[in-house]
Design an enzyme around this catalytic site. Structure first.
Site, PDB file in Angstrom:
ATOM      1  N   ASP A   1       8.533  -6.947  -3.388  1.00  0.00           N
ATOM      2  CA  ASP A   1       9.894  -6.771  -2.835  1.00  0.00           C
ATOM      3  C   ASP A   1      10.309  -7.779  -1.754  1.00  0.00           C
ATOM      4  O   ASP A   1      10.870  -7.376  -0.716  1.00  0.00           O
ATOM      5  CB  ASP A   1      10.058  -5.339  -2.285  1.00  0.00           C
ATOM      6  CG  ASP A   1       9.835  -4.249  -3.340  1.00  0.00           C
ATOM      7  OD1 ASP A   1       9.611  -4.583  -4.519  1.00  0.00           O
ATOM      8  OD2 ASP A   1       9.878  -3.062  -2.976  1.00  0.00           O
TER       9      ASP A   1
ATOM     10  N   LYS B   1      11.588  -1.880 -10.258  1.00  0.00           N
ATOM     11  CA  LYS B   1      11.215  -0.481 -10.029  1.00  0.00           C
ATOM     12  C   LYS B   1      12.307   0.223  -9.236  1.00  0.00           C
ATOM     13  O   LYS B   1      13.085  -0.425  -8.537  1.00  0.00           O
ATOM     14  CB  LYS B   1       9.873  -0.403  -9.292  1.00  0.00           C
ATOM     15  CG  LYS B   1       9.901  -1.085  -7.943  1.00  0.00           C
ATOM     16  CD  LYS B   1       8.539  -1.077  -7.298  1.00  0.00           C
ATOM     17  CE  LYS B   1       8.572  -1.714  -5.936  1.00  0.00           C
ATOM     18  NZ  LYS B   1       9.439  -1.036  -4.966  1.00  0.00           N
TER      19      LYS B   1
ATOM     20  N   CYS C   1       6.217   0.133   0.320  1.00  0.00           N
ATOM     21  CA  CYS C   1       5.898  -0.303  -1.041  1.00  0.00           C
ATOM     22  C   CYS C   1       4.566  -1.036  -1.159  1.00  0.00           C
ATOM     23  O   CYS C   1       3.876  -0.889  -2.170  1.00  0.00           O
ATOM     24  CB  CYS C   1       7.057  -1.117  -1.603  1.00  0.00           C
ATOM     25  SG  CYS C   1       8.524  -0.067  -1.856  1.00  0.00           S
TER      26      CYS C   1
HETATM   27  C1  VGL Z   1      10.970  -0.177   0.238  1.00  0.00           C
HETATM   28  C2  VGL Z   1      12.028   1.534   1.323  1.00  0.00           C
HETATM   29  C3  VGL Z   1      12.894   1.699   0.259  1.00  0.00           C
HETATM   30  C4  VGL Z   1       9.903  -1.220   0.274  1.00  0.00           C
HETATM   31  C5  VGL Z   1      11.815  -0.030  -0.839  1.00  0.00           C
HETATM   32  O1  VGL Z   1      10.000  -2.227  -0.467  1.00  0.00           O
HETATM   33  O2  VGL Z   1       8.944  -1.056   1.064  1.00  0.00           O
HETATM   34  N1  VGL Z   1      11.077   0.614   1.309  1.00  0.00           N
HETATM   35  N2  VGL Z   1      12.777   0.910  -0.828  1.00  0.00           N
END
Ligand code: VGL
Ligand code: ZN
Length: 206
Positions: free
Chosen positions: A12, A110, A155
């Site tokens: 991410d 995802k 994540c």
């Molecule tokens: C994430 C919160 C919401 C992350 C993704 O990538 O850690 N955290 N969505």
């Protein structure tokens, strides 16, 4: 160290998690140069992309009277509510512009089901719905995983713990990650990763 049968899994590294983004992780963009430097050493390179439809149930805006960073109970359990972020096709959902993405073998999206969040790259937050990544890795003969990216305490940690549980030799590259740290969540995540047998390494050792 030799990186035979190892994959780098970059979690991410998207604009919304970088400074100025909707769910910014402090110093989040600092991971980009470290990841770009180590990625060429790995025989397999995987990127994940948080990829939510508008109105996703992890967004506080989808719940009357709720503010970001509060929690709620969804059918699968407790869920932190986030600012709207990583909406499919938006600039915030794009990878950081300096992240080297051409060398990636796989981009795994995802969190695309409106009613289920997915912190982990392996299982959605109901802890039951698979993303397919285990099968992909096993069928490629990958047995070792190194995680990097954002955010360490959500994540990255959930992915690394699931990877270890699935039987992969798993490490997190700590200088290639940054955390959100909600009420001590960063220390808690490192403790849970250690408990799950996830190693902690630094990029110069790779
Ligand atoms: C994430 C919160 C919401 C992350 C993704 O990538 O850690 N955290 N969505
Ligand atoms: Zn998300």
């Amino acid at each position: 160290m030799t990186l035979e049968n190892a994959a780098l899994v970059v979690i991410d590294v998207q604009n919304d998690f970088c400074p100025g983004g909707a769910l910014e992780v402090p110093d989040g963009d600092a991971v980009v140069a470290v990841i770009n430097a180590i990625a060429p050493r790995f025989p397999a390179r995987i990127l994940t992309q948080d990829w939510h439809p508008p109105g996703h149930l992890s967004f506080a805006s989808s719940h009357e009277g709720k503010a970001p960073f509060e929690t709620t109970t969804l059918p699968y359990g407790e869920q932190v509510l986030w600012p709207d972020h990583c909406v499919q096709g938006t600039a915030g959902a794009a990878f950081h512009r300096d992240l080297e993405t051409d060398g990636a073998d796989l981009v795994l999206r995802k969190g695309f089901r409106r009613g289920i969040d997915s912190y982990s790259a392996f299982y959605e937050n109901d802890r039951d719905t698979p993303t397919g990544l285990v099968g992909y890795l096993r069928s490629r003969g990958i047995s070792r995983l190194f995680f990097a990216g954002l955010a360490t305490d959500f994540c990255v940690a959930w992915s690394a713990i699931d990877g270890a549980r699935e039987g992969f030799e798993t490490a997190v590259v700590e200088d290639a990650c940054r955390g959100i740290d909600l009420e001590g969540s960063l220390d808690a995540a490192w403790a849970q990763m250690a408990e799950a047998g996830v190693a902690r390494v630094r990029s110069p050792a790779l």
